[in-house]
Design a protein around this motif. Structure first.
Motif, mmCIF file in Angstrom:
data_model
loop_
_atom_site.group_PDB
_atom_site.id
_atom_site.type_symbol
_atom_site.label_atom_id
_atom_site.label_comp_id
_atom_site.label_asym_id
_atom_site.label_seq_id
_atom_site.Cartn_x
_atom_site.Cartn_y
_atom_site.Cartn_z
ATOM 1 N N LEU A 84 0.728 -1.403 0.023
ATOM 2 C CA LEU A 84 0.012 -0.010 0.068
ATOM 3 C C LEU A 84 0.954 1.148 -0.081
ATOM 4 C CD1 LEU A 84 -2.303 -0.901 2.798
ATOM 5 C CD2 LEU A 84 -2.612 -1.500 0.625
ATOM 6 N N PHE A 85 0.340 2.270 -0.452
ATOM 7 C CA PHE A 85 0.965 3.484 -0.304
ATOM 8 C C PHE A 85 0.021 4.822 -0.598
ATOM 9 C CE2 PHE A 85 0.972 5.576 -4.666
ATOM 10 C CZ PHE A 85 0.498 4.832 -5.427
ATOM 11 N N THR A 86 0.541 5.939 -0.039
ATOM 12 C CA THR A 86 -0.353 7.186 -0.132
ATOM 13 C C THR A 86 0.672 8.156 0.066
ATOM 14 O OG1 THR A 86 -2.107 8.223 1.073
ATOM 15 C CG2 THR A 86 -0.661 7.237 2.597
ATOM 16 N N SER A 87 0.206 9.547 0.193
ATOM 17 C CA SER A 87 1.051 10.703 0.440
ATOM 18 C C SER A 87 0.644 11.749 1.303
ATOM 19 C CB SER A 87 1.106 11.237 -1.191
ATOM 20 O OG SER A 87 1.634 12.371 -1.216
ATOM 21 N N THR A 88 1.456 12.457 1.770
ATOM 22 C CA THR A 88 1.096 13.609 2.495
ATOM 23 C C THR A 88 0.686 14.664 1.641
ATOM 24 O OG1 THR A 88 3.274 14.514 2.388
ATOM 25 C CG2 THR A 88 2.838 13.209 4.430
ATOM 26 N N LEU A 89 0.697 14.790 0.401
ATOM 27 C CA LEU A 89 0.016 15.697 -0.413
ATOM 28 C C LEU A 89 -1.243 15.739 -0.091
ATOM 29 C CD1 LEU A 89 2.135 14.925 -3.670
ATOM 30 C CD2 LEU A 89 2.394 16.762 -2.185
ATOM 31 N N LEU A 90 -1.957 14.861 0.305
ATOM 32 C CA LEU A 90 -3.348 14.808 0.381
ATOM 33 C C LEU A 90 -3.804 15.565 1.533
ATOM 34 C CD1 LEU A 90 -4.082 11.032 0.053
ATOM 35 C CD2 LEU A 90 -4.856 12.623 -1.626
ATOM 36 N N VAL A 91 -2.866 15.889 2.501
ATOM 37 C CA VAL A 91 -3.308 16.890 3.574
ATOM 38 C C VAL A 91 -3.496 18.342 3.448
ATOM 39 C CG1 VAL A 91 -1.209 17.668 4.840
ATOM 40 C CG2 VAL A 91 -3.152 16.715 6.007
ATOM 41 N N SER A 92 -2.694 18.810 2.190
ATOM 42 C CA SER A 92 -2.927 19.943 1.677
ATOM 43 C C SER A 92 -3.940 20.861 1.242
ATOM 44 C CB SER A 92 -1.559 20.474 0.809
ATOM 45 O OG SER A 92 -1.597 21.664 0.114
ATOM 46 N N PRO A 93 -4.576 21.853 1.772
ATOM 47 C CA PRO A 93 -5.729 22.565 1.114
ATOM 48 C C PRO A 93 -5.245 22.948 -0.141
ATOM 49 C CG PRO A 93 -4.738 23.920 2.815
ATOM 50 C CD PRO A 93 -3.838 22.616 2.937
ATOM 51 N N TYR A 94 -4.172 23.193 -0.619
ATOM 52 C CA TYR A 94 -3.776 23.823 -1.819
ATOM 53 C C TYR A 94 -3.592 22.904 -2.997
ATOM 54 C CZ TYR A 94 -2.505 27.155 1.913
ATOM 55 O OH TYR A 94 -2.549 28.085 2.820
ATOM 56 N N GLN A 95 -3.704 21.474 -2.428
ATOM 57 C CA GLN A 95 -3.644 20.608 -3.702
ATOM 58 C C GLN A 95 -5.060 19.972 -4.031
ATOM 59 O OE1 GLN A 95 -0.767 20.843 -4.605
ATOM 60 N NE2 GLN A 95 0.927 20.778 -2.848
ATOM 61 N N ASP A 96 -5.128 19.511 -5.657
ATOM 62 C CA ASP A 96 -6.469 19.188 -5.974
ATOM 63 C C ASP A 96 -6.720 17.707 -5.642
ATOM 64 O OD1 ASP A 96 -8.257 17.924 -7.558
ATOM 65 O OD2 ASP A 96 -7.718 19.121 -9.605
ATOM 66 N N GLN A 97 -7.318 17.277 -4.689
ATOM 67 C CA GLN A 97 -7.513 15.945 -4.189
ATOM 68 C C GLN A 97 -7.951 14.911 -5.237
ATOM 69 O OE1 GLN A 97 -9.154 15.293 -0.458
ATOM 70 N NE2 GLN A 97 -7.355 15.695 0.578
ATOM 71 N N GLU A 98 -8.945 15.434 -5.997
ATOM 72 C CA GLU A 98 -9.535 14.603 -6.916
ATOM 73 C C GLU A 98 -8.321 14.147 -7.842
ATOM 74 O OE1 GLU A 98 -12.109 12.442 -7.452
ATOM 75 O OE2 GLU A 98 -12.514 13.272 -5.359
ATOM 76 N N LYS A 99 -7.559 15.087 -8.543
ATOM 77 C CA LYS A 99 -6.605 14.711 -9.349
ATOM 78 C C LYS A 99 -5.397 13.839 -8.576
ATOM 79 C CE LYS A 99 -4.586 15.170 -13.408
ATOM 80 N NZ LYS A 99 -5.554 14.714 -14.509
ATOM 81 N N LEU A 100 -4.880 14.163 -7.221
ATOM 82 C CA LEU A 100 -4.106 13.381 -6.658
ATOM 83 C C LEU A 100 -4.676 11.767 -6.602
ATOM 84 C CD1 LEU A 100 -3.133 15.580 -3.862
ATOM 85 C CD2 LEU A 100 -1.508 14.666 -5.439
ATOM 86 N N LYS A 101 -5.958 11.554 -6.322
ATOM 87 C CA LYS A 101 -6.553 10.211 -6.194
ATOM 88 C C LYS A 101 -6.190 9.795 -7.698
ATOM 89 C CE LYS A 101 -10.756 8.326 -4.777
ATOM 90 N NZ LYS A 101 -11.544 7.389 -6.025
ATOM 91 N N GLN A 102 -6.638 10.501 -8.573
ATOM 92 C CA GLN A 102 -6.529 9.758 -10.040
ATOM 93 C C GLN A 102 -5.102 9.239 -10.461
ATOM 94 O OE1 GLN A 102 -7.214 12.657 -13.080
ATOM 95 N NE2 GLN A 102 -7.307 11.143 -14.662
ATOM 96 N N LEU A 103 -4.229 10.233 -9.970
ATOM 97 C CA LEU A 103 -2.834 10.020 -10.255
ATOM 98 C C LEU A 103 -1.962 8.801 -9.464
ATOM 99 C CD1 LEU A 103 -1.328 13.657 -10.810
ATOM 100 C CD2 LEU A 103 -1.818 11.907 -12.697
ATOM 101 N N GLY A 104 -2.784 8.893 -7.876
ATOM 102 C CA GLY A 104 -2.330 8.010 -7.292
ATOM 103 C C GLY A 104 -2.618 6.414 -7.808
ATOM 104 N N GLU A 105 -4.077 6.602 -7.935
ATOM 105 C CA GLU A 105 -4.402 5.279 -8.642
ATOM 106 C C GLU A 105 -3.789 4.580 -9.847
ATOM 107 O OE1 GLU A 105 -8.967 5.710 -6.397
ATOM 108 O OE2 GLU A 105 -8.811 5.832 -8.449
#
Ligand code: SF4
Length: 182
Positions: free
Chosen positions: A109-130
């Motif tokens: 499993l993996f994830t990223s601290t980028l998901l905590v930032s209100p300045y980053q686009d969560q949906e895009k991060l989800k898509q790229l992470g997947e």
């Protein structure tokens, strides 16, 4: 307990993300500090050192550090100098490296601290992470870490951890300070 690798952008974001991960499940956590986007080298060292100080209080979390090479960031963004496409490439680079590292080290499993930032686009991060997960055969764990952003910042302040004023790359530094320098 399932092993998870978390990509770490900085200590304050890790503080909030660890609180969020506690809610998501029980994990054996390892970290990966991989951020060739950061400019300049001194800033990279400062963020890395701050993280080292922070995790020294948590011996149960092993963090891996990848040497700084800004060429990897510039190769990834090419001529995409402006957000959001610049950021998409920056996230993709870091998420793919994390997925690859997880695969090579048998971490499912993996994830990223980028998901905590209100300045980053969560949906895009989800898509790229997947997509990164699919590419390397590991699973991206997505959750709304943002709810813990403020608490993470508070912990960072209490511990006197370094809190940066710009996202990381040379462009974000310029965007942050160009108005002030006029
Ligand atoms: S602003 Fe942040 S996310 Fe976007 S390219 Fe720069 S360092 Fe990466």
């Amino acid at each position: 307990m399932a092993r998870i690798l978390i990509h770490i952008c900085c200590a304050p974001c890790l503080a909030g993300s660890l609180l969020a991960l506690e809610e998501v499940g029980e994990y054996k956590i390892e970290g990966l500090f991989y951020n060739p986007n950061i400019h300049p080298l001194d800033e990279f060292k400062r963020r890395q050192q701050s993280l080292k100080e922070y995790v020294s209080t948590m011996p149960e979390i092993k963090v891996h550090y990848i040497d700084y090479d800004p060429r990897e960031y510039f190769r990834a963004i090419g001529e995409k100098f402006d957000p959001p496409y610049r950021c998409y490439s920056c996230w993709q680079l870091r998420l793919e490296k994390t997925a690859q590292f997880a695969k090579e080290n048998n971490i499912p499993l993996f994830t990223s601290t980028l998901l905590v930032s209100p300045y980053q686009d969560q949906e895009k991060l989800k898509q790229l992470g997947e997509l990164a997960g699919e590419k390397y055969g590991v699973e991206f764990i997505f959750s709304n870490f943002r709810r813990f952003y403020s608490r993470g910042r508070k912990i960072a302040k209490e511990l006197n951890l370094y809190r940066q004023n710009y996202c990381g790359c040379i462009f974000s530094e310029w965007e942050r300070y160009r108005k002030l320098s006029k």
